[in-house]
Design a protein around this motif. Sequence first.
Motif, PDB file in Angstrom:
ATOM      1  N   ILE A  89       0.802  -1.234   0.000  1.00 27.74           N
ATOM      2  CA  ILE A  89       0.000   0.000   0.000  1.00 27.74           C
ATOM      3  C   ILE A  89       0.833   1.282   0.000  1.00 27.74           C
ATOM      4  N   ALA A  90       2.144   1.205   0.201  1.00 27.94           N
ATOM      5  CA  ALA A  90       2.948   2.434   0.216  1.00 27.94           C
ATOM      6  C   ALA A  90       2.776   3.243  -1.074  1.00 27.94           C
ATOM      7  N   PRO A  91       2.794   2.622  -2.265  1.00 25.41           N
ATOM      8  CA  PRO A  91       2.536   3.416  -3.476  1.00 25.41           C
ATOM      9  C   PRO A  91       1.145   4.031  -3.488  1.00 25.41           C
ATOM     10  N   THR A  92       0.159   3.321  -2.922  1.00 29.20           N
ATOM     11  CA  THR A  92      -1.192   3.872  -2.840  1.00 29.20           C
ATOM     12  C   THR A  92      -1.212   5.119  -1.970  1.00 29.20           C
ATOM     13  N   MET A  93      -0.468   5.105  -0.878  1.00 32.37           N
ATOM     14  CA  MET A  93      -0.423   6.259  -0.001  1.00 32.37           C
ATOM     15  C   MET A  93       0.257   7.454  -0.675  1.00 32.37           C
ATOM     16  N   ALA A  94       1.239   7.173  -1.538  1.00 36.11           N
ATOM     17  CA  ALA A  94       1.848   8.261  -2.312  1.00 36.11           C
ATOM     18  C   ALA A  94       0.801   8.884  -3.225  1.00 36.11           C
ATOM     19  N   LEU A  95      -0.020   8.046  -3.866  1.00 37.12           N
ATOM     20  CA  LEU A  95      -1.077   8.574  -4.729  1.00 37.12           C
ATOM     21  C   LEU A  95      -2.109   9.352  -3.921  1.00 37.12           C
ATOM     22  N   LEU A  96      -2.505   8.828  -2.765  1.00 34.45           N
ATOM     23  CA  LEU A  96      -3.473   9.541  -1.927  1.00 34.45           C
ATOM     24  C   LEU A  96      -2.927  10.876  -1.446  1.00 34.45           C
ATOM     25  N   VAL A 123       8.617   9.172  -9.466  1.00 35.87           N
ATOM     26  CA  VAL A 123       8.498  10.611  -9.192  1.00 35.87           C
ATOM     27  C   VAL A 123       7.877  11.332 -10.383  1.00 35.87           C
ATOM     28  N   GLY A 124       8.305  10.966 -11.592  1.00 35.03           N
ATOM     29  CA  GLY A 124       7.745  11.591 -12.785  1.00 35.03           C
ATOM     30  C   GLY A 124       6.258  11.351 -12.905  1.00 35.03           C
ATOM     31  N   LEU A 125       5.820  10.111 -12.628  1.00 36.17           N
ATOM     32  CA  LEU A 125       4.387   9.802 -12.708  1.00 36.17           C
ATOM     33  C   LEU A 125       3.604  10.537 -11.628  1.00 36.17           C
ATOM     34  N   LEU A 126       4.155  10.623 -10.416  1.00 32.58           N
ATOM     35  CA  LEU A 126       3.467  11.344  -9.348  1.00 32.58           C
ATOM     36  C   LEU A 126       3.299  12.825  -9.684  1.00 32.58           C
ATOM     37  N   LEU A 127       4.321  13.420 -10.283  1.00 30.35           N
ATOM     38  CA  LEU A 127       4.214  14.834 -10.681  1.00 30.35           C
ATOM     39  C   LEU A 127       3.219  15.008 -11.818  1.00 30.35           C
ATOM     40  N   VAL A 177     -11.588   1.778  -4.544  1.00 29.24           N
ATOM     41  CA  VAL A 177     -12.192   0.850  -5.499  1.00 29.24           C
ATOM     42  C   VAL A 177     -11.202   0.675  -6.654  1.00 29.24           C
ATOM     43  N   SER A 178     -10.037   0.202  -6.321  1.00 26.11           N
ATOM     44  CA  SER A 178      -8.964   0.002  -7.295  1.00 26.11           C
ATOM     45  C   SER A 178      -8.066  -1.106  -6.760  1.00 26.11           C
ATOM     46  N   SER A 179      -6.897  -1.245  -7.366  1.00 25.71           N
ATOM     47  CA  SER A 179      -5.927  -2.227  -6.862  1.00 25.71           C
ATOM     48  C   SER A 179      -5.085  -1.645  -5.730  1.00 25.71           C
ATOM     49  N   GLY A 180      -5.500  -0.501  -5.199  1.00 24.24           N
ATOM     50  CA  GLY A 180      -4.692   0.186  -4.205  1.00 24.24           C
ATOM     51  C   GLY A 180      -4.571  -0.522  -2.881  1.00 24.24           C
ATOM     52  N   VAL A 225     -15.028  -2.672 -12.598  1.00 25.65           N
ATOM     53  CA  VAL A 225     -14.928  -1.228 -12.362  1.00 25.65           C
ATOM     54  C   VAL A 225     -13.513  -0.870 -11.912  1.00 25.65           C
ATOM     55  N   ALA A 226     -12.980  -1.645 -10.967  1.00 25.46           N
ATOM     56  CA  ALA A 226     -11.652  -1.364 -10.426  1.00 25.46           C
ATOM     57  C   ALA A 226     -10.578  -1.464 -11.504  1.00 25.46           C
ATOM     58  N   GLU A 227     -10.702  -2.452 -12.383  1.00 23.28           N
ATOM     59  CA  GLU A 227      -9.680  -2.663 -13.407  1.00 23.28           C
ATOM     60  C   GLU A 227      -9.740  -1.641 -14.526  1.00 23.28           C
ATOM     61  N   ASN A 228     -10.872  -0.949 -14.660  1.00 26.43           N
ATOM     62  CA  ASN A 228     -11.043  -0.025 -15.787  1.00 26.43           C
ATOM     63  C   ASN A 228     -11.170   1.429 -15.359  1.00 26.43           C
ATOM     64  N   GLN A 229     -10.802   1.738 -14.146  1.00 23.14           N
ATOM     65  CA  GLN A 229     -10.795   3.134 -13.712  1.00 23.14           C
ATOM     66  C   GLN A 229      -9.346   3.641 -13.708  1.00 23.14           C
ATOM     67  N   PRO A 230      -9.138   4.960 -13.769  1.00 22.01           N
ATOM     68  CA  PRO A 230      -7.785   5.503 -13.973  1.00 22.01           C
ATOM     69  C   PRO A 230      -6.772   5.168 -12.892  1.00 22.01           C
ATOM     70  N   PHE A 231      -7.201   5.090 -11.623  1.00 23.29           N
ATOM     71  CA  PHE A 231      -6.224   4.942 -10.551  1.00 23.29           C
ATOM     72  C   PHE A 231      -5.552   3.569 -10.521  1.00 23.29           C
ATOM     73  N   THR A 232      -6.212   2.536 -11.039  1.00 24.47           N
ATOM     74  CA  THR A 232      -5.609   1.206 -10.983  1.00 24.47           C
ATOM     75  C   THR A 232      -4.314   1.110 -11.788  1.00 24.47           C
ATOM     76  N   PRO A 233      -4.269   1.492 -13.079  1.00 26.43           N
ATOM     77  CA  PRO A 233      -2.983   1.423 -13.775  1.00 26.43           C
ATOM     78  C   PRO A 233      -1.937   2.374 -13.202  1.00 26.43           C
ATOM     79  N   ILE A 234      -2.378   3.504 -12.642  1.00 26.77           N
ATOM     80  CA  ILE A 234      -1.424   4.443 -12.044  1.00 26.77           C
ATOM     81  C   ILE A 234      -0.785   3.812 -10.802  1.00 26.77           C
ATOM     82  N   ILE A 235      -1.617   3.208  -9.938  1.00 26.37           N
ATOM     83  CA  ILE A 235      -1.086   2.566  -8.734  1.00 26.37           C
ATOM     84  C   ILE A 235      -0.201   1.382  -9.103  1.00 26.37           C
TER      85      ILE A 235
END
Length: 269
Positions: free
Chosen positions: A75-82, A158-162, A198-201, A215-225
């Motif tokens: 979940i650490a990458p998820t927390m970076a996204l949050l 870092v690039g993706l987070l920015l 509601v993602s792979s986060g 829904v989780a597999e086809n929303q934007p945050f899942t591929p980003i996470i």
Amino acid sequence: MSSLTYAARDSATMLGRNLRHMLRYPSLTLMLIGQPVLFLVLFVYVFGATMGAGLPGGSVDVGGAGGRADYLAYIAPTMALLTVASVSLSTAIYIAKDATEGIIDRFRTMPIAKASVLTGHVLAALIQTVVALAVVLPFAVLLGYRPGAGVVGWLGAVGLLLLLAVALTWLCLALGLAAGSVETASNSPMFLMLLPFVSSGFVPTDSMPAGLAWVAENQPFTPIIDTLRACLDGTSPGADGWWAIGWCVVVTGASYAWARRLFAQVRAG
């Protein structure tokens, strides 16, 4: 001076104005940083042993420490996204405050680049995002997170987070301008904090019921996470990386156009 030079100068002025506001009212910034930190502690120490044991390859040992370590890495990458999403919410509040108090109307009467008002908010949000990530990610390391990323992996993450910060900030600017009040602006972007759940986060999507998994597999945050997770693990994100970048670019372009149109229509309430 060229028009581009004037625009850069005016954007720097607006950036300074927004940074002074943040320094003058630090409670909002502290809350935005504190929320992901609180989530990190809650999910690792309350749910981590059980959730980590349920992950593919998850482990359990005395006291559940193995499960907690596995779940922290998950979940650490998820927390970076949050963290990025949390900071972007403040932009909606700041721009709604400017719009409802008549500041934007006043700026229109001044000989400044009109786009600099929005650009100043975006730049300030990026700086605030960097500061927040500089707190949250080391805190995750303090809890035991050990990313396996090399230089390329860290640059990718870092690039993706920015890139995500730019996309969500422009979206929140548009939502703030469309809100009509500061109260509405503080609530309308809240879906950005809910969608990661509601993602792979937090759990693999294949553990969800079929409809919810779709829904989780086809929303934007899942591929980003998933891309952040791969970059920080030191592995290749594969197609998820392209989907993550694509979503960020689409959201940025659409939100920028929407925000610019709404900005031109703003009248003080």
